[in-house]
Design a protein around this motif. Sequence first.
Motif, PDB file in Angstrom:
ATOM      1  N   ARG A   1       0.854  -1.208   0.000  1.00  0.00           N
ATOM      2  CA  ARG A   1       0.000   0.000   0.000  1.00  0.00           C
ATOM      3  C   ARG A   1       0.874   1.237   0.000  1.00  0.00           C
ATOM      4  O   ARG A   1       1.968   1.248   0.583  1.00  0.00           O
ATOM      5  CB  ARG A   1      -0.897   0.035   1.225  1.00  0.00           C
ATOM      6  N   ASN A   2       0.387   2.293  -0.600  1.00  0.00           N
ATOM      7  CA  ASN A   2       1.150   3.540  -0.724  1.00  0.00           C
ATOM      8  C   ASN A   2       1.496   4.119   0.650  1.00  0.00           C
ATOM      9  O   ASN A   2       0.615   4.420   1.451  1.00  0.00           O
ATOM     10  CB  ASN A   2       0.327   4.546  -1.540  1.00  0.00           C
ATOM     11  N   ASN A   3       2.822   4.234   0.920  1.00  0.00           N
ATOM     12  CA  ASN A   3       3.326   4.829   2.181  1.00  0.00           C
ATOM     13  C   ASN A   3       2.759   4.147   3.432  1.00  0.00           C
ATOM     14  O   ASN A   3       2.558   4.777   4.470  1.00  0.00           O
ATOM     15  CB  ASN A   3       2.976   6.327   2.261  1.00  0.00           C
ATOM     16  N   PHE A   4       2.539   2.812   3.353  1.00  0.00           N
ATOM     17  CA  PHE A   4       1.916   2.125   4.495  1.00  0.00           C
ATOM     18  C   PHE A   4       2.752   2.271   5.759  1.00  0.00           C
ATOM     19  O   PHE A   4       2.246   2.672   6.812  1.00  0.00           O
ATOM     20  CB  PHE A   4       1.708   0.639   4.163  1.00  0.00           C
ATOM     21  N   PHE A   5       4.060   1.914   5.661  1.00  0.00           N
ATOM     22  CA  PHE A   5       4.892   1.906   6.871  1.00  0.00           C
ATOM     23  C   PHE A   5       5.098   3.324   7.430  1.00  0.00           C
ATOM     24  O   PHE A   5       5.163   3.512   8.646  1.00  0.00           O
ATOM     25  CB  PHE A   5       6.238   1.226   6.608  1.00  0.00           C
ATOM     26  N   ASP A   6       5.229   4.318   6.528  1.00  0.00           N
ATOM     27  CA  ASP A   6       5.371   5.707   7.009  1.00  0.00           C
ATOM     28  C   ASP A   6       4.147   6.120   7.836  1.00  0.00           C
ATOM     29  O   ASP A   6       4.271   6.702   8.920  1.00  0.00           O
ATOM     30  CB  ASP A   6       5.531   6.666   5.817  1.00  0.00           C
ATOM     31  N   THR A   7       2.983   5.794   7.289  1.00  0.00           N
ATOM     32  CA  THR A   7       1.737   6.130   7.988  1.00  0.00           C
ATOM     33  C   THR A   7       1.609   5.334   9.285  1.00  0.00           C
ATOM     34  O   THR A   7       1.205   5.866  10.329  1.00  0.00           O
ATOM     35  CB  THR A   7       0.522   5.838   7.085  1.00  0.00           C
ATOM     36  N   TYR A   8       1.980   4.034   9.209  1.00  0.00           N
ATOM     37  CA  TYR A   8       1.873   3.141  10.372  1.00  0.00           C
ATOM     38  C   TYR A   8       2.754   3.633  11.518  1.00  0.00           C
ATOM     39  O   TYR A   8       2.310   3.748  12.667  1.00  0.00           O
ATOM     40  CB  TYR A   8       2.273   1.737   9.921  1.00  0.00           C
ATOM     41  N   HIS A   9       4.002   3.962  11.209  1.00  0.00           N
ATOM     42  CA  HIS A   9       4.929   4.426  12.255  1.00  0.00           C
ATOM     43  C   HIS A   9       4.543   5.812  12.769  1.00  0.00           C
ATOM     44  O   HIS A   9       4.730   6.126  13.961  1.00  0.00           O
ATOM     45  CB  HIS A   9       6.370   4.439  11.714  1.00  0.00           C
ATOM     46  N   ALA A  10       4.015   6.655  11.883  1.00  0.00           N
ATOM     47  CA  ALA A  10       3.558   7.995  12.307  1.00  0.00           C
ATOM     48  C   ALA A  10       2.422   7.879  13.331  1.00  0.00           C
ATOM     49  O   ALA A  10       2.357   8.637  14.311  1.00  0.00           O
ATOM     50  CB  ALA A  10       3.107   8.803  11.100  1.00  0.00           C
TER      51      ALA A  10
END
Length: 638
Positions: free
Chosen positions: A605-614
């Motif tokens: 998914r687009n930017n999944f981990f960035d969003t998840y960690h944020a």
Amino acid sequence: MLNIHNLSVSFGGEFLFEEISFRLNAGDRVGLIGKNGAGKSTLLKLLSKDMPLDTGTIATEKNVKIGFLRQDIDFEQGRSVLEEAYQAFVEIKALEARLDEINHQLAERTDYESEGYHQLMIDLNDVSHHYEILGGYNYQGETEKILLGLGFKREDFDKKTDTFSGGWRMRIELAKLLLQSNDVLLLDEPTNHLDIESIIWLEGFLNSYPGAVVIVSHDKMFLDNVTNRTIEISLGRIYDYNKPYSKFLKLRGEIKEQQLNAQKNQEKEIQQAERLIEKFRAKSTKASMAQSLIKKLDKMERIEVDEDDNAVMNLRFPISITPGKVVAEIEHLSKSYGPNQVLRHIDLLLERDSKTAFVGQNGQGKSTLAKILVGELEHEGHLKLGHNVQIGYFAQNQAEYLDGSKTILDTMIDAANEKNRAKVRDILGSFLFRGDEVEKYVKVLSGGERNRLALAKMLLQPFNVLVMDEPTNHLDIKSKNVLKQALQNFEGTLILVSHDRDFLQGLTNKVYEFKDKKIKEYLGDIDFYLEQRKVEDFRAIEKQQQKKKEKESEKSTSIDFDGQKRVKSLKNKLSTVEAKIAQLEREIASNDQDLLLNYEATIKRNNFFDTYHAKKKELESLMMRWEKLSSELEMASS
């Protein structure tokens, strides 16, 4: 703000006032004066739209809010003083209820990703913002500040309003009015139920009030200290000058003197012209000159002198039989209202023909002792009335005892006996109730007219001791002077409760000051008492007490007000943070489930981990924020 044009009001075919016009602007503090029954309270009712107009117009600027202090108030039973005062904040209280509702729903719901939950979060933010703009975090502190200024104590705040007298309930109504964001204040006799300390406070409040104020009052000093403009209603006309009361009277006198002088000069001119007309009329050579003078006289605008309404009541208190030398003897007298002790171990001897003043702050026991003397209150200790003592009593709220459903005439006839029933109309006439006026119902009378009727009623019963508790409330200034003259001529024993120095001067030869449950005797008149206290008037005494109180109360109230505001703010912030934490935890749990069930598809998914960690980082920050707010709320609430 308000533009009044060609306003007329009549009752029974007679005009109270006819085609009057004036304008109210921001910053105007108007003293509305005139004799009792001139139409002052009626004009306030018209301005507040409590009464429909007969003729004329009252134009109001858009969104102007008008507050009116009425003489007749009606509270809902069961409310405390604070709860009743809070009724001034209708919109804030509605927002409070809405905030409680939203927070309750947020606490119960678990559908954190739903549109409904998201809308509740938006609503919480919007309502909280609106609540803050309207002063939701300050209104409780402001309410307490106003109530304290009007003489209430903190221990009074939680007491029910129905346990207070009419005068104190009027103070609550005044507090509500001052707390509202009104552009125009209409105050009908605001000082009648205030002690001097509260009057001084009210003067300061009104002097800093930015809107327009119209005040009906017979307190000369209050009018001089507050108003910057005076409107007098007299014989159906108004006289409007940008001067406080005393300066207005002086100016009115000067203008009338100028009018009289101008009228005399004009009369001389007219008489001279008329003599010339008579002289020239018979001569043909002078006929044209005579006609010219006649035309000049016809065109001349005659100078009129302002009329004064000098009708005053005629009052003389009759004396019954002569009493014994000692009128009343009091020893070790005490009086409590529940846990509140007002008088403690009072000793007092009242002798025949003595003239005594009771002075002191409200609540110190002046009226209480007066009521004990006339047998209205039970007490501890010894009270013995002298031989042949017959007491006439005028209570502070005497007019409230009158039956509104009766006419003036019926009120008097019912109180009369066979000996004086035939004199009822004569007595009413001497109190300015003449002709058809005696058929008016008591309920339609002004406060001053009711007081005049109550005074007239007193003359139907014989007495040799007269006890009067604040008798000048509601009386116009001329009527005050008539009452004072009658009391100066009274040949019996007089006990007078009053805070009006002008009225007391020359009336008494002994003063008792009520303070701290005790009384102190001063063997002289009111001026001697004030001289002994090293002050010019009662106000100076109150100001000494007030300065001390202000220093103490400012410190405690500012802490208290700030504390209340902080607790409420922290609770709303904590509720918002808790809702955000619950939403984030739900979103992170959903992401964890996706990773567990379908790892490959999820990470694409687009930017999944960035969003998840944020989200995790934001949750950690919110948890720290929650911990800090919880700690601050616990400390603020303790």
